[in-house]
Motif scaffolding. Structure first.
Motif, PDB file in Angstrom:
ATOM      1  N   ASN A 109       4.630  33.045 -51.858  1.00 14.11           N
ATOM      2  CA  ASN A 109       4.188  32.846 -50.757  1.00 14.11           C
ATOM      3  C   ASN A 109       4.197  34.079 -49.701  1.00 14.11           C
ATOM      4  O   ASN A 109       3.739  34.353 -48.723  1.00 14.11           O
ATOM      5  N   SER A 110       5.328  34.833 -49.995  1.00 12.23           N
ATOM      6  CA  SER A 110       5.384  36.157 -49.429  1.00 12.23           C
ATOM      7  C   SER A 110       4.753  37.228 -49.940  1.00 12.23           C
ATOM      8  O   SER A 110       3.727  37.690 -49.387  1.00 12.23           O
ATOM      9  N   SER A 111       5.034  37.718 -51.277  1.00  7.13           N
ATOM     10  CA  SER A 111       4.754  38.923 -51.867  1.00  7.13           C
ATOM     11  C   SER A 111       3.281  38.831 -52.281  1.00  7.13           C
ATOM     12  O   SER A 111       2.396  39.588 -51.849  1.00  7.13           O
ATOM     13  N   GLN A 128       0.985  36.312 -52.020  1.00 10.23           N
ATOM     14  CA  GLN A 128      -0.149  35.894 -51.075  1.00 10.23           C
ATOM     15  C   GLN A 128      -0.587  36.930 -50.117  1.00 10.23           C
ATOM     16  O   GLN A 128      -1.823  37.018 -49.726  1.00 10.23           O
ATOM     17  N   LYS A 129       0.630  37.862 -49.650  1.00  7.71           N
ATOM     18  CA  LYS A 129       0.385  38.819 -48.640  1.00  7.71           C
ATOM     19  C   LYS A 129      -0.662  39.792 -49.153  1.00  7.71           C
ATOM     20  O   LYS A 129      -1.455  40.305 -48.719  1.00  7.71           O
ATOM     21  N   ARG A 130      -0.318  40.047 -50.561  1.00  8.35           N
ATOM     22  CA  ARG A 130      -1.160  41.103 -51.256  1.00  8.35           C
ATOM     23  C   ARG A 130      -2.648  40.740 -51.702  1.00  8.35           C
ATOM     24  O   ARG A 130      -3.549  41.393 -51.530  1.00  8.35           O
ATOM     25  N   LYS A 173      -4.295  38.647 -49.826  1.00 10.50           N
ATOM     26  CA  LYS A 173      -4.696  38.492 -48.643  1.00 10.50           C
ATOM     27  C   LYS A 173      -5.406  40.033 -48.198  1.00 10.50           C
ATOM     28  O   LYS A 173      -6.475  40.070 -47.733  1.00 10.50           O
ATOM     29  N   ASN A 174      -4.308  40.815 -48.369  1.00  9.29           N
ATOM     30  CA  ASN A 174      -4.770  42.153 -47.818  1.00  9.29           C
ATOM     31  C   ASN A 174      -5.813  43.059 -48.951  1.00  9.29           C
ATOM     32  O   ASN A 174      -6.158  43.820 -48.557  1.00  9.29           O
ATOM     33  N   ASN A 175      -5.735  42.686 -49.933  1.00 10.96           N
ATOM     34  CA  ASN A 175      -6.683  43.475 -51.022  1.00 10.96           C
ATOM     35  C   ASN A 175      -7.731  42.579 -51.742  1.00 10.96           C
ATOM     36  O   ASN A 175      -7.886  41.299 -51.193  1.00 10.96           O
ATOM     37  N   THR A 211      -2.455  46.527 -55.773  1.00 10.15           N
ATOM     38  CA  THR A 211      -1.418  45.731 -55.976  1.00 10.15           C
ATOM     39  C   THR A 211      -0.312  46.798 -55.408  1.00 10.15           C
ATOM     40  O   THR A 211       1.001  46.865 -55.746  1.00 10.15           O
TER      41      THR A 211
END
Length: 311
Positions: free
Chosen positions: A119-121, A123-125, A127-129, A151
């Motif tokens: 949920n943190s690491s 999913q953030k990536r 989303k961002n990539n 990544t």
DNA sequence: AAGGTTGCCAACCGCTTGAAG
DNA sequence: CCTTCAAGCGGTTGGCAACCT
């Protein structure tokens, strides 16, 4: 680390009949010690009994969670390794948010840890990539497309590898970086008149298979590349269906070692060389393989045999 | 230095499941 | 069957620390 909840925060559980007050919030070192000592001496039992007998003002549920997520001696501390991360990606593409099942295949990691990590690491990536992952749905194909730039160096580059067995088998010239773990059932392919399907499509593992024999003309001829990702030196287990030359169907779980395939159902006591099993060398053009059907229930059953890896 | 924001993660909550009575 | 209870699971919350402005 947060400070333990002060005693004043002991709250009513809400059970007004018994007025049992359970402590909530962070665990103090004293509570940890009590629970740890009790568990080491008495072992696991009924959690509400454990809470009571250990002298904890906690509900059994809270004790269970604390033990599972923090106190268990076999827990692995520290950050998720890139290898574990990739395995999580793989497993999530197959299992979706079944954190406990994912955790079961990462020794020393809890479902909570993996869930938080995702949920943190991740999913953030995602989303961002360009790293996209569609949560698996049994009746839909999920798609993961991966680029090695997304990544920040944490995940091994994947697009160099043929990440989609089926796609690449259909068109071995494809440079697609698409990973489609669940192709349509009828998405078979033909290789010189024969068909191949790996019933659980975990190409990373299968790629290992590709060069396992060192035989050019192994599976890589069906588009499976020769890379061995993740450094699984000791082999890995993947459900695999083979219809051998004698028409005896082998549908089982095998550990793919570099040089041999081990029947995992036989507790690794019986092994055979890959060539022996599928007839590489003599029958490598796929004549011994058969198309398997996608069976979600079977997959879930099979995937239980995925390895418990220790990185 | 101070206040705001963000990320991590421990812990809780509510739901489901299965066993026992 | 029905109820109760324990266990397990996934989603969510909220505290803390680090980072940013």
């Amino acid at each position: 680390m947060r400070k333990p909840t002060p005693d004043s925060v002991i709250r009513d559980k809400g059970n007004h009949k018994n007025k049992i007050k359970f402590r909530k919030g962070l665990w103090s070192p004293e509570e940890d010690e009590k629970l740890m000592n009790y568990m080491l001496i008495n072992g696991q039992g009924c959690w509400s009994d454990i809470a009571r007998n250990a002298g904890l003002q906690r509900c059994g549920k809270s004790c269970r969670l604390r033990w599972i997520n923090y106190l268990r001696p076999d827990l692995k501390r520290g950050a998720i390794s890139p290898q574990e991360e990739e395995l999580i990606l793989h497993l999530h593409s197959v299992l979706g948010n079944r954190w406990s099942q994912i955790a079961a295949r990462l020794p020393g990691r809890t479902d909570n840890k993996i869930k938080n990590f995702w949920n943190s690491s991740i999913q953030k990536r995602l989303k961002n990539n360009n790293l996209t992952s569609t949560t698996f749905s049994p009746n839909k194909c999920s798609t993961v497309s991966i680029s090695d730039t997304v990544t920040g160096g944490m995940i091994m580059p994947l697009h160099d590898y043929s990440y989609n067995v089926v796609n690449t088998c259909i068109d071995s010239s494809s440079s697609s970086s698409h990973f489609n773990p669940f192709p349509p059932v009828d998405n078979s392919f033909d290789a010189n008149g024969s068909s191949v399907v790996v019933s659980l499509n975990l190409p990373t593992y299968v790629t290992h298979f590709g060069t396992a024999t060192g035989n050019r003309g192994g599976l890589e001829d069906y588009g499976v590349t020769e890379q061995c990702l993740m450094g699984f030196e000791n082999g890995i287990c993947v459900p695999f269906e083979v219809d051998d030359i004698n028409n005896g169907v082998m549908s089982s779980n095998y550990v793919f070692d570099k040089k041999k395939v081990i029947n995992n159902n036989l507790n690794n006591t019986e092994s055979m060389k890959l060539e022996d099993m599928v007839g590489f060398g003599n029958h490598w053009q796929g004549e011994n393989f058969k198309v398997g059907e996608f069976d979600w229930e079977g997959l879930l059953a099979n995937i239980k045999s995925l390895p418990y890896l220790d990185f």
